[in-house]
Design a protein around this motif. Structure first.
Motif, mmCIF file in Angstrom:
data_model
loop_
_atom_site.group_PDB
_atom_site.id
_atom_site.type_symbol
_atom_site.label_atom_id
_atom_site.label_comp_id
_atom_site.label_asym_id
_atom_site.label_seq_id
_atom_site.Cartn_x
_atom_site.Cartn_y
_atom_site.Cartn_z
ATOM 1 N N ARG A 16 -26.326 -0.580 -10.138
ATOM 2 C CA ARG A 16 -25.735 -0.272 -11.451
ATOM 3 C C ARG A 16 -26.575 0.762 -12.193
ATOM 4 N NH1 ARG A 16 -25.466 -1.737 -16.832
ATOM 5 N NH2 ARG A 16 -27.308 -3.067 -16.713
ATOM 6 N N VAL A 17 -27.891 0.632 -12.123
ATOM 7 C CA VAL A 17 -28.774 1.607 -12.766
ATOM 8 C C VAL A 17 -28.588 2.981 -12.142
ATOM 9 C CG1 VAL A 17 -31.199 2.259 -13.082
ATOM 10 C CG2 VAL A 17 -30.478 -0.087 -13.521
ATOM 11 N N LYS A 18 -28.412 3.006 -10.824
ATOM 12 C CA LYS A 18 -28.198 4.279 -10.118
ATOM 13 C C LYS A 18 -26.895 4.936 -10.561
ATOM 14 C CE LYS A 18 -29.501 7.156 -6.855
ATOM 15 N NZ LYS A 18 -30.767 7.904 -6.956
ATOM 16 N N LEU A 19 -25.887 4.126 -10.869
ATOM 17 C CA LEU A 19 -24.591 4.656 -11.279
ATOM 18 C C LEU A 19 -24.622 5.254 -12.674
ATOM 19 C CD1 LEU A 19 -22.217 1.812 -10.019
ATOM 20 C CD2 LEU A 19 -22.460 4.099 -9.043
ATOM 21 N N GLY A 20 -25.487 4.747 -13.536
ATOM 22 C CA GLY A 20 -25.504 5.196 -14.917
ATOM 23 C C GLY A 20 -24.632 4.307 -15.794
ATOM 24 N N TYR A 34 -17.758 -1.661 -14.390
ATOM 25 C CA TYR A 34 -16.896 -0.577 -13.938
ATOM 26 C C TYR A 34 -17.579 0.755 -14.230
ATOM 27 C CZ TYR A 34 -12.943 2.674 -13.905
ATOM 28 O OH TYR A 34 -12.128 3.742 -13.666
ATOM 29 N N SER A 35 -17.606 1.640 -13.237
ATOM 30 C CA SER A 35 -18.208 2.954 -13.414
ATOM 31 C C SER A 35 -17.512 3.953 -12.499
ATOM 32 C CB SER A 35 -19.709 2.896 -13.120
ATOM 33 O OG SER A 35 -20.346 4.120 -13.443
ATOM 34 N N CYS A 36 -17.994 5.195 -12.496
ATOM 35 C CA CYS A 36 -17.435 6.247 -11.637
ATOM 36 C C CYS A 36 -18.560 7.094 -11.059
ATOM 37 C CB CYS A 36 -16.494 7.156 -12.424
ATOM 38 S SG CYS A 36 -14.895 6.427 -12.818
ATOM 39 N N LEU A 242 -25.683 3.607 -1.176
ATOM 40 C CA LEU A 242 -24.383 3.262 -1.744
ATOM 41 C C LEU A 242 -23.852 4.389 -2.625
ATOM 42 C CD1 LEU A 242 -24.834 -0.517 -2.665
ATOM 43 C CD2 LEU A 242 -23.764 0.465 -0.634
ATOM 44 N N HIS A 243 -24.755 5.052 -3.334
ATOM 45 C CA HIS A 243 -24.360 6.189 -4.160
ATOM 46 C C HIS A 243 -23.815 7.310 -3.279
ATOM 47 C CE1 HIS A 243 -24.795 9.387 -7.253
ATOM 48 N NE2 HIS A 243 -24.598 8.391 -8.088
#
Length: 269
Positions: A16-20, A34-36, A242-243
């Motif tokens: 989640r931290v990697k996603l921002g 939820y993110s993109c 995963l990113h």
């Protein structure tokens, strides 16, 4: 949209931290994030430890969100020689012991989506990430002793074990959703795991039990700190991959129909 099911809060948080920035939804007893990534939507959920918890989390995720693929992600333990902490595990099949959970018992398997497996193998080769593509076995209890890990490795085709992936795989099969398991090794075949009773079924640290354990076993402090460091480093590897995975998935036109053709080479090590 890709759905990710994690057992532990630290597994989810590392990604989640990697996603921002992410939006949060609380529903059906779970918290969804939820993110993109480059316009590719993703949703994350923490299930807690064990097959049944992961199954319930996956069912809720698929009920609430329109998901094109679902991934069981997190930590795993190695049961073959030559696998190292931090190595990525790309599952070809997810295996499950029979209900008695005894090594050597008959087990059922769930095949991972071949296109998603091929995409993952292609990516790790491009990025120079050390990986192993093979079977993943879901067990009822933590494989904490080297002898039990070696017995599993000798009696099954699994290269690693976890405690959740068959719950997600079972739900994915029932719903017809493409499934993949991506794991990172937290321990090797000859590593003894201590302190398995220091976290609860939701993955939360039992603070009082930790204090009591260290009072009675003060020499374990160095071990627990080292384990914490190794786990965080392994999860950072997983989050990075995963990113990459979400980015590449979003770049492929009609991914679930074209992945098998685009990445048709057999990348199995």
């Amino acid at each position: 949209m890709i759905g990710f099911v994690f057992a532990l809060p630290q597994e989810l948080e590392s990604f989640r931290v990697k996603l921002g920035p992410s939006a949060r939804l609380r529903a059906e007893g779970f918290t969804f994030y939820y993110s993109c990534v480059n316009a590719q939507p993703v949703v994350l959920v923490k299930s807690g430890i064990g097959r049944e918890r992961s199954r319930r989390a996956a069912e809720s995720l698929l009920k609430i969100f329109r998901v094109n693929a679902i991934v069981s992600a997190g930590l795993a333990g190695g049961v073959k020689d030559g696998l190292r902490t931090g190595d990525l595990i790309i599952a070809k099949n997810v295996l499950d012991y029979s209900r008695d959970g005894k090594p050597g018992s008959a087990y059922a398997g769930y095949a991972c989506h071949q296109g998603l497996v091929n995409l993952s193998c292609k990516l790790v080769q491009e990025k120079g990430i050390k990986f192993h593509c093979g079977d993943l076995l879901t067990v009822k209890d933590v494989a904490a002793q080297p002898a039990s890990k070696r017995r599993i490795g000798d009696t099954t085709s699994a290269v690693a074990v976890d405690m959740e992936s068959t719950g997600v795989a079972e739900t994915a099969k029932t719903s017809g959703t493409p499934f993949l398991a991506l794991r990172v090794l937290s321990d090797e075949i000859d590593d003894e795991l201590k302190g398995c009773d220091l976290i609860d079924k939701e993955g939360r640290v039992k603070t009082l039990r930790v204090v009591s354990h260290l009072l009675n076993n003060p020499l374990d402090l160095r071990y627990l700190l080292r384990l914490h460091h190794k786990t965080n480093a392994a999860l950072a590897n997983l989050a990075l991959f995963l990113h990459y995975f979400v980015q590449r998935y979003g770049e492929v036109s009609n991914p679930l129909h074209t992945l098998e053709k685009q990445y048709a080479q057999d990348f199995v090590k």
